[in-house]
Design a protein around this motif. Structure first.
Motif, mmCIF file in Angstrom:
data_model
loop_
_atom_site.group_PDB
_atom_site.id
_atom_site.type_symbol
_atom_site.label_atom_id
_atom_site.label_comp_id
_atom_site.label_asym_id
_atom_site.label_seq_id
_atom_site.Cartn_x
_atom_site.Cartn_y
_atom_site.Cartn_z
ATOM 1 N N UNK A 84 7.860 25.735 49.956
ATOM 2 C CA UNK A 84 6.695 26.140 50.750
ATOM 3 C C UNK A 84 6.482 27.664 50.700
ATOM 4 N N UNK A 85 7.574 28.404 50.608
ATOM 5 C CA UNK A 85 7.458 29.877 50.502
ATOM 6 C C UNK A 85 6.758 30.260 49.200
ATOM 7 N N UNK A 86 7.143 29.570 48.111
ATOM 8 C CA UNK A 86 6.525 29.864 46.813
ATOM 9 C C UNK A 86 5.043 29.511 46.836
ATOM 10 N N UNK A 87 4.743 28.419 47.511
ATOM 11 C CA UNK A 87 3.334 27.993 47.621
ATOM 12 C C UNK A 87 2.552 29.039 48.430
ATOM 13 N N UNK A 88 3.168 29.519 49.505
ATOM 14 C CA UNK A 88 2.495 30.524 50.341
ATOM 15 C C UNK A 88 2.207 31.782 49.519
ATOM 16 N N UNK A 89 3.195 32.161 48.702
ATOM 17 C CA UNK A 89 2.996 33.329 47.834
ATOM 18 C C UNK A 89 1.850 33.086 46.854
ATOM 19 N N UNK A 90 1.840 31.893 46.288
ATOM 20 C CA UNK A 90 0.829 31.549 45.270
ATOM 21 C C UNK A 90 -0.588 31.570 45.846
ATOM 22 N N UNK A 91 -0.741 31.097 47.064
ATOM 23 C CA UNK A 91 -2.100 31.030 47.618
ATOM 24 C C UNK A 91 -2.558 32.365 48.204
ATOM 25 N N UNK A 92 -1.646 33.369 48.192
ATOM 26 C CA UNK A 92 -2.077 34.712 48.572
ATOM 27 C C UNK A 92 -1.610 35.213 49.927
ATOM 28 N N UNK A 93 -0.616 34.560 50.527
ATOM 29 C CA UNK A 93 -0.069 35.111 51.775
ATOM 30 C C UNK A 93 0.601 36.449 51.457
ATOM 31 N N UNK A 94 0.597 37.358 52.410
ATOM 32 C CA UNK A 94 1.138 38.692 52.167
ATOM 33 C C UNK A 94 2.643 38.740 52.380
ATOM 34 N N UNK A 95 3.146 37.820 53.186
ATOM 35 C CA UNK A 95 4.554 37.850 53.556
ATOM 36 C C UNK A 95 4.912 36.444 54.024
ATOM 37 N N UNK A 96 6.173 36.070 53.898
ATOM 38 C CA UNK A 96 6.567 34.810 54.526
ATOM 39 C C UNK A 96 7.694 35.079 55.508
ATOM 40 N N UNK A 97 7.834 34.161 56.458
ATOM 41 C CA UNK A 97 8.924 34.199 57.409
ATOM 42 C C UNK A 97 9.734 32.950 57.096
ATOM 43 N N UNK A 98 10.950 33.151 56.590
ATOM 44 C CA UNK A 98 11.767 32.036 56.111
ATOM 45 C C UNK A 98 12.624 31.536 57.267
ATOM 46 N N UNK A 99 12.361 30.302 57.659
ATOM 47 C CA UNK A 99 12.909 29.771 58.900
ATOM 48 C C UNK A 99 14.056 28.807 58.588
ATOM 49 N N UNK A 100 15.281 29.235 58.840
ATOM 50 C CA UNK A 100 16.454 28.409 58.531
ATOM 51 C C UNK A 100 16.680 27.314 59.561
ATOM 52 N N UNK A 101 17.610 26.436 59.237
ATOM 53 C CA UNK A 101 17.913 25.270 60.070
ATOM 54 C C UNK A 101 18.382 25.669 61.479
ATOM 55 N N UNK A 102 18.865 26.894 61.637
ATOM 56 C CA UNK A 102 19.358 27.357 62.938
ATOM 57 C C UNK A 102 18.246 27.514 63.958
ATOM 58 N N UNK A 103 17.003 27.556 63.484
ATOM 59 C CA UNK A 103 15.881 28.035 64.302
ATOM 60 C C UNK A 103 15.543 27.119 65.471
ATOM 61 N N UNK A 104 14.811 27.655 66.415
ATOM 62 C CA UNK A 104 14.225 26.885 67.514
ATOM 63 C C UNK A 104 12.944 26.229 67.022
ATOM 64 N N UNK A 105 12.541 25.176 67.702
ATOM 65 C CA UNK A 105 11.289 24.537 67.326
ATOM 66 C C UNK A 105 11.471 23.711 66.064
#
Ligand code: NAD
Length: 318
Positions: free
Chosen positions: A120-141
């Protein structure tokens, strides 16, 4: 890129991302985030952004989360409100933000997309997002369904992404910040840790409960619905898990009365800790006080600097 002093971004938390918290984080040199869907209408979001502007002259962002909801959400109108507000940074999450990108880009808005996987990060980069926030399994939500922790996700992101990225999930102290930078991230995103601050607009009981909690005090619910969410382990989360453990496919209707977000909001307001569910990450195990946002960010940055200069520097010089 974000015009902030410290590489610390506040997570876009439902019911918590109000102007009080966002402005406190931004005033402390991080990036505060207002959560769009916490506001009942796009018009209210515009007012909340205005309220935040009265509390800070520093940059802040708006989070737009696109996930299943009980009541249909007019995402398009929220996206338009973000554009109309003049805010220059948006955090999208939950689903591919492509339909909104042309509008955001035309308004000069930087887009941070929150992703729980490398694909999904690569896809976000491809479609033109400026930055991604990589959310690991530890995360809330919502950690997604891959269950990959940040020790693997972040170096993979560093190897494969050309755009900058934030490390999200499990961060709450200077050790975490130094580690995230070492693993290749450009900064950290913290949600749960900012809930236990003086300015977080939630009841003291919730903050204290997170101070008292250990790293074992979260539960993964909605696994059976493929909409997994990590929440604080309370009696309501345990009831949801019991229903999900019953044979046959769980129907969302069977758990809806327990998990509706409005109950979570009431819990945050009145401090009745078993009224509903609330999102919390494994980092609760690292939280043992309730500082101001300024104290927290300063402490994290100082600690990270000391680790990098002293502990790691000394290892090189030894
Ligand atoms: P809500 O009251 O509409 O729903 C409560 C929870 O049930 C949410 O987690 C939602 O994703 C889930 N849900 C709703 N309908 C569902 C369905 N048909 N199948 C499976 N799961 C379903 O939501 P809310 O609490 O008002 O939150 C609003 C939005 O913010 C939602 O998109 C929610 O997922 C998101 N949210 C994200 C986080 C996070 O940490 N990323 C935390 C809280 C809420």
């Amino acid at each position: 890129m974000l015009g902030i002093e410290h590489p610390v971004v506040q997570g876009g938390m439902q019911w918590v991302g109000l102007a009080e918290l966002a402005s406190a984080v931004s005033n402390a040199g991080g990036l505060g985030i207002i959560t769009a869907l916490t506001q009942p209408t796009p018009g209210d979001l515009l007012k909340e952004i205005e309220r935040c502007r009265e509390m800070t002259d520093k940059p802040f962002a708006v989070n737009l989360t696109i996930l299943p909801t009980i009541k249909p959400v007019p995402y398009d109108d929220y996206a338009q409100a973000i554009v109309d507000s003049g805010v220059k940074i948006v955090e999208t999450a939950g689903r591919n933000p492509e339909p909104y990108l042309p509008r955001f880009k035309a308004a000069g808005i930087k887009i941070i997309h929150k992703c729980t996987s490398i694909r999904h990060s690569l896809k976000a980069q491809k479609i033109g997002c400026d930055m991604v926030s990589v959310d690991g399994f530890e995360c809330a939500g919502h950690p997604g369904e891959d269950d990959i922790t940040n020790l693997i996700l972040l170096p993979l992101a560093a190897r494969r992404l050309k755009i900058p990225f934030l490390a999200s999930g499990g961060f709450g102290d200077g050790r975490g910040l130094a580690a995230a930078l070492a693993l290749g991230a450009d900064g950290i995103n913290m949600g749960t840790r900012f809930m236990a601050t003086k300015e977080a607009p939630i009841h003291q009981n919730v903050k204290q409960k997170m101070v008292d909690a250990s790293e074992l005090d979260t539960s993964l619910i909605y696994r059976t619905l493929r909409n997994t969410a990590r929440v604080f382990k309370n009696s309501v989360a345990e009831q949801v898990l019991e229903i999900e453990a019953q044979p046959g496919q769980t129907k969302f209707e069977d758990i809806q009365p327990l998990v509706q977000g409005l109950k979570g909001r009431e819990l945050f307001d009145d401090g009745d800790l078993d009224k509903g569910i609330w999102s919390a990450g494994m980092v609760v195990g690292l939280i043992d006080d309730i500082p101001s946002c300024e104290e927290l960010i300063t402490r994290i940055v100082d600690e990270a600097e000391e680790i990098i200069q002293q502990r790691l520097g000394n290892m090189l010089n030894a």
